[in-house]
Design an enzyme around this catalytic site. Structure first.
Site, short mmCIF file in Angstrom:
data_model
loop_
_atom_site.label_atom_id
_atom_site.label_comp_id
_atom_site.label_asym_id
_atom_site.label_seq_id
_atom_site.Cartn_x
_atom_site.Cartn_y
_atom_site.Cartn_z
N ARG A 1 5.10 10.88 -2.64
CA ARG A 1 4.78 10.59 -1.24
C ARG A 1 6.02 10.85 -0.37
NH1 ARG A 1 4.63 4.51 1.29
NH2 ARG A 1 4.04 5.13 3.40
N GLU B 1 12.68 -9.63 1.51
CA GLU B 1 11.92 -8.48 2.04
C GLU B 1 12.73 -7.20 1.82
OE1 GLU B 1 11.09 -8.82 6.24
OE2 GLU B 1 10.37 -6.75 6.38
N HIS C 1 12.77 -2.80 2.15
CA HIS C 1 12.21 -1.50 2.55
C HIS C 1 13.10 -0.39 2.04
CE1 HIS C 1 9.17 -3.40 4.94
NE2 HIS C 1 10.11 -4.21 5.42
N ARG D 1 13.05 4.49 12.48
CA ARG D 1 11.77 5.21 12.50
C ARG D 1 10.94 4.78 13.72
NH1 ARG D 1 9.25 4.89 6.67
NH2 ARG D 1 7.97 6.58 7.53
N TYR E 1 11.14 8.88 0.96
CA TYR E 1 11.08 7.85 -0.09
C TYR E 1 11.68 8.30 -1.43
CZ TYR E 1 7.93 5.65 3.26
OH TYR E 1 7.41 5.09 4.40
N ALA F 1 3.18 -0.90 4.78
CA ALA F 1 2.62 -0.88 6.14
C ALA F 1 2.13 -2.26 6.58
CB ALA F 1 1.48 0.13 6.21
N ASN G 1 8.00 -5.71 -0.94
CA ASN G 1 7.89 -4.59 -0.01
C ASN G 1 6.41 -4.49 0.36
OD1 ASN G 1 7.81 -2.27 1.46
ND2 ASN G 1 9.03 -1.04 0.03
N PRO H 1 0.78 -1.23 0.00
CA PRO H 1 0.00 0.00 0.00
C PRO H 1 0.82 1.29 0.00
CG PRO H 1 -0.11 -1.10 2.12
CD PRO H 1 0.52 -2.06 1.17
N ASN H 2 0.32 2.22 -0.77
CA ASN H 2 0.86 3.59 -0.89
C ASN H 2 2.16 3.68 -1.69
OD1 ASN H 2 -1.25 4.80 0.75
ND2 ASN H 2 -0.29 3.75 2.47
#
Ligand code: DQA
Length: 139
Positions: A18, A96, A98, A105, A23, A75, A72, A10-11
């Protein structure tokens, strides 16, 4: 020819606009074109969804025949037992990824339901994280 797929959650369709300070300002489509020409001997597909169940469907669809999955889950990484279970259920190795360093964070981003069943993890190198993940699947 190796068959890989990048699956974004998502996103991540908003990359480029964004939170660019986190990012970056490049769209994923532009970055992907560069990856495809760099790895021209590899078939690299791309799938993005904002919907948890669609991400699970895609993992099940490709997870018994493809050579590698770069995931990825965004969230959902931090919340989705269902995506974690799907990664465990399939045979294709999952790396995985990111873009940001999730460990620098908020604390809720330190938890991952993907990591326990991932082949490996690439975190925090910006979009370059995807490139490093592909490289790791090459050998
Ligand atoms: C992300 C990190 C997640 O915590 C966040 O929810 C994202 C993107 C990353 O690539 O840095 O959407 O997965």
């Amino acid at each position: 020819m190796k068959q890989l797929i990048i699956i974004n959650g998502p996103n991540l369709n908003l990359l480029g606009k964004r939170e660019p300070e986190i990012y970056g300002s490049e769209t994923f489509e532009d970055y992907l074109n560069g990856l495809k020409s760099k790895y021209s001997n590899t078939q690299i597909e791309y799938y993005q969804s904002n919907i948890e169940g669609e991400l699970i469907d895609k993992l099940q669809e490709v997870g018994f025949s493809y050579d590698g999955i770069i995931l990825n889950a965004a969230a959902y990484t931090h919340t989705s037992v269902g995506i974690g279970d799907a990664v465990k259920a399939i045979e294709t190795p999952v790396v995985e990824v990111h873009i940001s360093n999730t460990f620098s964070r908020e604390e809720f981003r330190h938890q991952s339901y993907i990591s326990p069943n991932a082949k490996g993890i690439v975190i925090g190198f910006g979009l370059k994280s995807y490139d490093l993940a592909i490289e790791s699947l090459m050998n």
